[in-house]
Enzyme design. Structure first.
Site, PDB file in Angstrom:
ATOM      1  N   GLY A  32       4.699 -43.395  -2.922  1.00 43.42           N
ATOM      2  CA  GLY A  32       4.667 -43.277  -4.380  1.00 43.42           C
ATOM      3  C   GLY A  32       4.623 -44.636  -5.031  1.00 43.42           C
ATOM      4  O   GLY A  32       4.361 -45.649  -4.372  1.00 43.42           O
ATOM      5  N   ASN A  33       4.815 -44.670  -6.333  1.00 43.92           N
ATOM      6  CA  ASN A  33       4.887 -45.957  -7.022  1.00 43.92           C
ATOM      7  C   ASN A  33       5.896 -45.857  -8.157  1.00 43.92           C
ATOM      8  O   ASN A  33       6.520 -44.815  -8.355  1.00 43.92           O
ATOM      9  CB  ASN A  33       3.493 -46.385  -7.519  1.00 43.92           C
ATOM     10  CG  ASN A  33       2.934 -45.432  -8.538  1.00 43.92           C
ATOM     11  OD1 ASN A  33       3.494 -45.252  -9.614  1.00 43.92           O
ATOM     12  ND2 ASN A  33       1.833 -44.767  -8.196  1.00 43.92           N
ATOM     13  N   ARG A  34       6.061 -46.939  -8.899  1.00 44.23           N
ATOM     14  CA  ARG A  34       7.178 -47.045  -9.823  1.00 44.23           C
ATOM     15  C   ARG A  34       6.882 -46.540 -11.226  1.00 44.23           C
ATOM     16  O   ARG A  34       7.674 -46.753 -12.137  1.00 44.23           O
ATOM     17  CB  ARG A  34       7.635 -48.508  -9.869  1.00 44.23           C
ATOM     18  CG  ARG A  34       8.170 -48.946  -8.519  1.00 44.23           C
ATOM     19  CD  ARG A  34       8.418 -50.419  -8.468  1.00 44.23           C
ATOM     20  NE  ARG A  34       9.329 -50.851  -9.512  1.00 44.23           N
ATOM     21  CZ  ARG A  34       9.824 -52.074  -9.607  1.00 44.23           C
ATOM     22  NH1 ARG A  34       9.480 -52.981  -8.714  1.00 44.23           N
ATOM     23  NH2 ARG A  34      10.642 -52.389 -10.578  1.00 44.23           N
ATOM     24  N   ALA A  98      -0.591 -43.762 -12.844  1.00 40.07           N
ATOM     25  CA  ALA A  98      -0.734 -44.687 -11.716  1.00 40.07           C
ATOM     26  C   ALA A  98      -1.059 -43.838 -10.492  1.00 40.07           C
ATOM     27  O   ALA A  98      -0.163 -43.382  -9.770  1.00 40.07           O
ATOM     28  CB  ALA A  98       0.552 -45.479 -11.525  1.00 40.07           C
TER      29      ALA A  98
END
Ligand code: PMT
Length: 229
Positions: A32-34, A98
């Site tokens: 995943g990402n932030r 994102a």
């Protein structure tokens, strides 16, 4: 109040993507990402305030749905791709999500186990569909396609590269990896790039930036120079 705030968006269908995507590795792990979703949710909220018919395709985030917004929850890039394309046709697409660029080739059916004597693990990743580029090239292309660019360095260089490569009308670039902008933070700073111009917005709270971004969008829709007025 500008023209955009007095009704350019009223009645238009606006599709916004927001948040991260989670790419499952096995039933308990993912890539995943932030992204918190704050920027995209602020854009959706601001568009709904202006009377747009807003569909928000949201990755996994812990945010309430803005008033008047129709929300479609997704998890992976593949699901976001399907939901965004299903939301077409629309007047404006704003891709603030994102989206993972790569996803595991296979999702393991059971939890991956450590192997005795094996110190490294290699995951094979494959490219995800580029949702923004596909929307911009779609037979039912929206009147305006707006992308975001999250960059740690050479912001204008990479943002303008995406503007051209993905054939979008506007790119809202933000710096990530520094406190007070980009991922997770309540504030941000954006530079909007288009063919032949640019406009810096902020630093400011994401809600304020979202409204300023929609002013630029509104001017562009009505044929005015996005940087003036
Ligand atoms: O959610 P927050 O915590 O508030 O953070 C906000 C943000 C930093 C996530 C947001 O402002 C932002 O920059 N969003 C885009 C992040 C990103 O993935 O940028 P990118 O430079 O990797 O992608 C460029 C554009 O292509 C984006 O519009 C992205 O949505 C789109 N894209 C990317 C890959 C892909 N497979 N499909 C896409 O549509």
């Amino acid at each position: 109040m500008t023209d955009a705030r007095t009704g350019v968006l009223a009645g238009l269908k606006v599709v916004v993507s927001a948040g991260p995507t989670f790419e499952d590795i096995d039933p308990v792990r993912f890539i995943g990402n932030r992204s918190s979703g704050k920027m995209g949710f602020a854009v959706a909220a601001a568009a709904a305030e202006r009377g747009a018919d807003v569909q928000l395709v949201a990755g996994p985030v812990a945010l309430p749905t803005p008033p008047g917004v129709q929300r479609i929850d997704v998890r992976s890039a593949a699901q976001m791709h399907e939901a965004v394309l299903a939301a077409l046709p629309c007047d404006i697409y704003i891709g603030a999500a994102a989206v993972a660029d790569y996803t595991p080739r296979e999702v393991a059916p059971g939890k991956l186990k450590k192997q005795v004597g094996q110190d490294t693990l290699t995951l094979e990743l494959v490219r995800t569909p580029d949702i923004l580029a596909e929307v911009a090239a779609h037979a039912a292309r929206p009147r305006l396609v707006v992308g975001f660019a999250a960059e740690t360095d050479r912001v204008e260089h990479y943002a303008r590269g995406k503007l051209a490569a993905k054939r979008v009308d506007l790119i809202a670039a933000n710096r990530v990896g520094v406190p007070g902008s980009g991922f997770e933070s309540d504030d941000n700073a954006l530079t909007i790039y288009w063919d032949g111009g640019e406009r810096a917005l902020g630093p400011a709270p994401k809600g304020e930036l979202a409204r300023d971004l929609l002013d630029v969008v509104g001017r562009r829709l009505t044929g005015g120079a996005p940087g003036h007025g």
